[in-house]
Motif scaffolding. Structure first.
Motif, mmCIF file in Angstrom:
data_model
loop_
_atom_site.group_PDB
_atom_site.id
_atom_site.type_symbol
_atom_site.label_atom_id
_atom_site.label_comp_id
_atom_site.label_asym_id
_atom_site.label_seq_id
_atom_site.Cartn_x
_atom_site.Cartn_y
_atom_site.Cartn_z
ATOM 1 N N ALA A 72 -3.508 1.737 -14.237
ATOM 2 C CA ALA A 72 -2.421 1.441 -13.309
ATOM 3 C C ALA A 72 -2.487 0.018 -12.781
ATOM 4 C CB ALA A 72 -2.467 2.418 -12.145
ATOM 5 N N SER A 156 2.758 7.475 -7.731
ATOM 6 C CA SER A 156 2.636 6.105 -8.225
ATOM 7 C C SER A 156 1.399 5.386 -7.714
ATOM 8 C CB SER A 156 3.870 5.298 -7.818
ATOM 9 O OG SER A 156 3.971 5.238 -6.390
ATOM 10 N N ASP A 159 -5.126 7.687 -7.705
ATOM 11 C CA ASP A 159 -5.928 7.897 -8.914
ATOM 12 C C ASP A 159 -6.779 9.153 -8.819
ATOM 13 O OD1 ASP A 159 -5.226 5.256 -10.072
ATOM 14 O OD2 ASP A 159 -6.320 4.535 -8.295
#
Length: 634
Positions: A72, A156, A159
């Motif tokens: 990401a 979004s 983790d």
């Protein structure tokens, strides 16, 4: 606890737009395959900031999340902190103090500060089980579970997900939409938008970790919601959520992140083996896992493998081959305990114990029978009873050992846990073992009484030497299970094969008895008896429960004897009448004259009597010496 650092609390105004996302041994493989991505860290509870093992486990969570963060474009993993398993905060003061109070708001700060102290960034998920505000300005609410902006921020920006402790039923109320059901025995539930976002983190290759209730909520169908060990085994499970000691579960389950079997926390410390075993047996679930405090099971859902980290271990109970009578007896539960460094392949069921496992018995003494094995509140018998019994057995030279439940009025009938070595049993030097057979049952017991010549058991009747002796053996089923397969072993001086009795065939129900006689003479001065039997369940199947005291291979023993006294001989017959008229002759000598009376100190008659008494006394002494040599008692 480290000083709290400010975690990111994301309010609705700061978020935008919703998002959509779609030495090895074996146990029975799970019935359902896990999703194909992500890592789970199932923590058994007890952890706290600053404690080395606790910090090491949460550091592992952060490390497992790094690949997801790198994909990401983040240098530091972000952990979404979910504390909805805790009760809602009653006021602003308690909500804002993570050091002093235990509520959803305070615990969000508590866990957030801990993860940040270990090098992660955090995102607080302000959801609890109550809709609306519990006090003015309350940011935690059930309403936030449907917040599309919050869901977008998780999807979004996270983790890893951390699920705190508390009560797993609160997680269901806070984050799942379930069709109404009595006692919250939900059978149909769907994800709220926030739960769907949390699920997306792990399905996308991230991590979900949770401790205690945060472990339990990761369960798929049939999530456990409560139950004390004794009540669980005695009564079986009830669907729903209850504020008492009964075993209970939610059929629809928890979040469904872990689908390899049933799972439970605080496991052996609270002797939860009987509760998770009963849940598995009642619901037809083949395998259950129990994680200890200060321990975690790290699950790679892609490879369907797991490894144990931390201080203690993970129990694996495979009930797929067990015989269960539907009430209170289960035989042949395959029990294993995986210590740190051990691994499991969920697809094949293969277990690999850490270290250098061995299969030969140990050399220690057989574990003594514990009289409160399941750690009842009534008896306060301690913790880890079932685990210590099993560990003690594998390290001993014995093949079987057992322990019983608390002897208290509120816990009747009592139950016995019997653990038995099998051909597949292995163990290591750190307390791990695999493939012990475990039996949970009512207590089977056997009483033997022996009496001689009708005397009461324990009495030794006096019997003249050479007379007949009959020993009566009475065998009583004094336990709570049926018995069969009786074998009676007898031993005593002069006992021959023809006098050894055979037990009757067939079952002996609780409270019933049978009697056998052994006959002989006074050479059988004592009789020792040992009786063994097999316990049965309610479906008349033989079970592996240990019977009796556990001594002499589970035999019940008793003995009886007699006191042998000298024989008094045959009584003298009547004298022939004399004939004063008959003359003396060759066939009839003259009657001699009576001897003159002698002084008492030298008379012939008293001397003869003393001599006779001495002879009898010597004979009695010789008999006593012979009987003593045979083991008899006077």
């Amino acid at each position: 606890m480290p000083a709290p650092r400010t975690a990111r609390r994301l309010g609705a105004a700061a978020l935008v737009a919703a998002v959509s996302w779609g030495g090895a041994v074996a146990v029975a493989p799970a019935a359902h395959a896990a999703p194909a991505a992500g890592t789970l860290v199932l923590i058994g509870g007890g952890i706290s900031p600053g404690e080395p093992t606790s910090d090491a486990i949460l550091t592992r969570v952060i490390d497992e999340a790094r690949p997801h963060a790198m994909e990401a474009g983040r240098d530091t993993p972000v952990v979404a902190i979910v504390s909805a398993g805790s009760p809602p905060a009653p006021n602003a003061t308690e909500a804002s103090d993570g050091d002093a109070y235990d509520n959803a708001s305070a615990n969000g700060l508590y866990y957030g500060a801990w993860f940040e102290a270990l090098g992660a960034e955090t995102l607080l998920v302000p959801v609890d089980q109550h809709p609306g505000e519990d006090y003015p300005g309350d940011d935690y609410s059930r309403d936030r579970a449907g917040d599309a902006a919050l869901a977008q921020a998780i999807a979004s920006g996270a983790d890893a997900v951390y699920l705190g402790g508390g009560d797993q039923a609160r997680y269901v109320r806070a984050l799942m939409d379930c069709a109404a059901a009595a006692h919250e025995a939900f059978t149909a539930c769907t994800d709220t938008p926030v739960l769907a976002a949390l699920r997306g983190v792990v399905d996308g290759g991230g991590v979900v970790a949770g401790s205690s209730a945060g472990l339990a909520i990761q369960q798929g169908g049939d999530m456990i919601t409560g139950g004390e060990p004794y009540d669980s085994w005695r009564d079986g499970t009830t669907p729903g959520v209850f504020d008492d000691d009964r075993l209970s579960h939610i059929p629809a389950g928890g979040f469904g992140f872990f689908t390899e079997g049933l799972v439970d926390s605080h496991f052996a410390r609270r002797d939860r083996q009987p509760r998770i075993a009963r849940l598995a047996l009642d619901l037809g679930r083949p395998v259950a896992y129990g994680v200890e405090e200060y321990t975690a099971l790290v699950v790679d859902r892609t490879s369907r493998t797991g490894s144990v980290i931390g201080d203690l271990g993970v129990s694996v109970l495979d009930v797929s081959g067990a015989a269960f009578d539907g009430e209170a007896t289960a035989d042949g539960i395959d029990a294993s305990y995986l210590t740190p460094g051990s691994t499991i392949d969920f697809a094949s069921g293969e277990l690999v114990l850490a270290g250098s496992p061995r299969t030969a018995p140990g050399t220690g003494a057989k574990p003594a029978r514990h009289q409160d094995l399941w750690g009842s509140y009534s008896c306060e018998g301690g913790i880890d009873g079932t685990l210590r019994l099993s560990q003690g057995l594998v390290a001993s030279s014995a093949d079987r050992a057992s322990g019983d439940t608390c002897d208290a009025p509120g816990e009747l009938p009592r139950f016995r846990t019997t653990v038995s070595r099998t051909a597949a049993t292995s163990w290591n030097d750190t307390g791990g073992f695999a493939h012990l057979s475990t039996t949970f049952s009512p207590i089977p017991d056997l009483e033997v009484r022996v009496s001689a010549n009708g005397a009461s058991p324990g009495e030794r009747p006096r019997v003249e030497e050479g007379e007949a002796v009959t020993y009566r053996i009475t065998v009583v089923n004094s336990g709570e299970t049926a018995l069969d397969g009786f074998e009676v072993a007898t031993d005593g001086p002069g006992l021959d094969a023809a006098n050894r009795p055979e037990a009757p065939a067939g079952e002996l129900q609780p409270g019933e008895s049978f009697a056998l006689d052994v006959s002989g003479d006074t050479s059988l001065v004592e009789l020792d008896v040992a009786v063994t039997a097999r316990a049965l369940d309610r479906q008349h199947r033989v079970i592996g429960a240990e019977i009796g005291s556990g001594d002499r291979n589970g035999a019940a023993t008793a003995s009886a004897g007699i006191v042998v006294i000298p024989s008094q001989g045959e009584p003298a017959g009547p004298e022939e009448p004399s004939d004063p008229e008959a003359p003396a002759g060759p066939d009839r000598p003259a009657t001699p004259a009576a001897p003159a009376e002698l002084p008492a100190t030298g008379s012939a008659a008293p001397l003869g009597g003393a001599l006779l008494a001495g002879i009898l006394l010597a004979a009695a002494g010789a008999l006593l010496a012979r009987r003593t040599a045979r083991g008899g008692r006077a």
